[in-house]
Design an enzyme around this catalytic site. Structure first.
Site, mmCIF file in Angstrom:
data_model
loop_
_atom_site.group_PDB
_atom_site.id
_atom_site.type_symbol
_atom_site.label_atom_id
_atom_site.label_comp_id
_atom_site.label_asym_id
_atom_site.label_seq_id
_atom_site.Cartn_x
_atom_site.Cartn_y
_atom_site.Cartn_z
ATOM 1 N N HIS A 1 -6.919 -15.106 -1.649
ATOM 2 C CA HIS A 1 -6.958 -13.729 -2.129
ATOM 3 C C HIS A 1 -7.853 -13.608 -3.353
ATOM 4 C CE1 HIS A 1 -5.561 -9.645 -2.831
ATOM 5 N NE2 HIS A 1 -5.415 -9.968 -4.102
ATOM 6 N N LYS B 1 4.901 -5.054 3.929
ATOM 7 C CA LYS B 1 3.681 -4.463 3.362
ATOM 8 C C LYS B 1 2.467 -5.194 3.918
ATOM 9 C CE LYS B 1 0.235 -4.060 0.177
ATOM 10 N NZ LYS B 1 -0.975 -4.884 0.041
ATOM 11 N N ASP C 1 -2.488 9.381 11.428
ATOM 12 C CA ASP C 1 -1.753 9.690 10.200
ATOM 13 C C ASP C 1 -0.998 8.450 9.718
ATOM 14 O OD1 ASP C 1 -0.069 10.628 8.224
ATOM 15 O OD2 ASP C 1 0.539 12.422 9.321
#
Length: 438
Positions: free
Chosen positions: A393, A280, A296
């Protein structure tokens, strides 16, 4: 609220907006105001966006950022990224700068073959079907000449058609498995048009085939469609340097860092629960560039994740090793991309992004996208194996939390200064703001 609405697509844009606002919102005028606030003031540009899809109400914005300092095969790039996740562009930029002084990224396009299939049912003798296919194969290709003429001028076209027997999976199930070269276009419409013609020729020729029984002549076409799994459209991206050259402010012991980094990748290679999150992170970089360049990202995601599971278990897309005191980190992924056709020639910001990348061809874009993914993965693994992922983060996420509370300029300054030296968490930021306001 009504259960269904008839002829919705035939309503005007204003009528659609009014219907949605009245059906689903307690304050319709407020909902309509929000929708219209995101319209472009340039009516021509707004109409262009309206016509990308059906039933358009407004525009849905994502930030478009850039990650500078990328060196790919010796050439400098600033890479555009369209994404909402707070730390992605910062992480990519950090990786780019890190590797810019260590030889940069190296890339190679290994293949550019695309795939499409005609899925059909044939109830008869397999040997007769095989002989029939060999007899009509050239007719199938010839029948697409009107479709393939322009593609052939650009050096692309149909590479091969194979008959595949899949009756061990589903009774009487066969495929025409076709490979294509589509050059700088992603090629979906081209491939699908060719496949539909193959299906038509297959049915027509079957009816004329004298060796077939009446039952065998009745071939049932189930569907004709390209595949987004392109295991022979592969690009490799890699970085390497001497282990000693990995040293920097947060990497005081480069040997320990390199060994821990390799171990982290090895865990993702064998542990699917870790591999999904690991990959991911790669897709954070890949999708952001794919979206910014009008491609796409759903097709890319599906194909890449299928590739990650090609050996029977979902696994890491990236790999790392230490050999002869050299640290290497690399990845091979399937990418079917285009730089002509579709949104690439319509969306003004897509055209802007492609121009910023110096108008790459499809092969060059494959390499840029793969590098963005590898850079993102390196940044994530570097954080995980040193300070931990949350420090960076959550500092990037701090702005989002502040914005949720509609902080004033003075509050924003106080919050930012406080969390320069304190751990950021949602609860901690909420507590601090609430205490400020007391």
């Amino acid at each position: 609220m009504t259960n269904t609405v008839s002829g919705f697509s035939k309503l005007s844009k204003e009528e659609k907006i009014n219907w949605v606002a009245k059906e689903y919102f307690s304050n319709p005028s407020e909902a309509i105001s929000l929708i219209k606030r995101y319209w472009n003031a340039d009516e021509k540009l707004q109409q262009l966006h309206d016509e990308f899809i059906e039933n358009t109400l407004t525009n849905f914005y994502l930030p478009l950022g850039v990650a500078p300092n990328f060196i790919i095969n010796g050439k400098k790039y600033t890479i555009p990224m369209a994404i909402e996740e707070s730390s992605v562009v910062a992480a990519a930029s950090k990786s780019a700068k890190f590797w810019s002084t260590r030889g940069g990224f190296k890339t190679t396009v290994l293949n550019t073959e695309k795939i499409g299939q005609v899925h059909f049912i044939y109830t008869g003798d397999t040997l007769k079907l095989e002989q029939f296919f060999l007899a009509i194969k050239e007719k199938c290709i010839a029948a697409t000449e009107g479709i393939t003429k322009n593609m052939q001028k650009r050096g692309g076209g149909i590479l091969d058609i194979e008959l595949k027997n899949k009756t061990h999976l589903i009774d009487n199930y066969y495929q025409l498995h076709t490979t294509f070269e589509t050059k700088d276009s992603m090629g979906a419409n081209f491939i699908n048009s060719c496949l539909e013609q193959f299906a038509k020729t297959l049915k027509e020729e079957a009816l004329l085939n004298e060796t077939f029984s009446e039952e065998e002549k009745n071939i049932q076409i189930v569907m004709s469609i390209l595949s987004n799994y392109v295991p022979n459209c592969i690009v490799r991206a890699e970085v390497s340097c001497k282990v000693s050259e990995l040293a920097e402010k947060k990497i005081e012991n480069p040997q320990d860092f390199a060994e821990k980094f390799v171990r982290a990748v090895q865990i993702a290679e064998v542990e699917p629960f870790r591999a999904v999150t690991h990959n991911k992170g790669i897709m954070n970089g890949v999708d952001a560039v794919v979206l910014a360049t009008g491609n796409d990202f759903r097709a890319v995601e599906a194909g890449i994740h299928a590739y990650a599971a090609r050996n029977g278990q979902y696994s890491s897309l990236s790999h790392a090793k230490i050999e002869n005191e050299v640290f290497s980190f690399w990845m091979e992924i399937p990418l079917a991309l285009g730089t002509v056709g579709g949104l690439t020639s319509l969306h003004p910001l897509v055209k802007f992004c492609l121009e910023m990348l110096e108008k790459p061809n499809a092969k060059e874009l494959m390499q840029i996208v793969a590098v963005a993914g590898l850079a993102q993965n390196f940044a994530a693994l570097r954080s995980l194996t040193t300070t931990g992922i949350q420090e960076g983060h959550m500092k990037m996420h701090l702005n989002n939390i502040i914005n949720q509370f509609e902080a004033t300029i003075e509050e924003r300054v106080l919050v930012t200064n406080f969390f320069k030296h304190n751990i950021v968490s949602h609860a901690a930021v909420v507590d601090f703001i609430e205490n400020l306001r007391k």
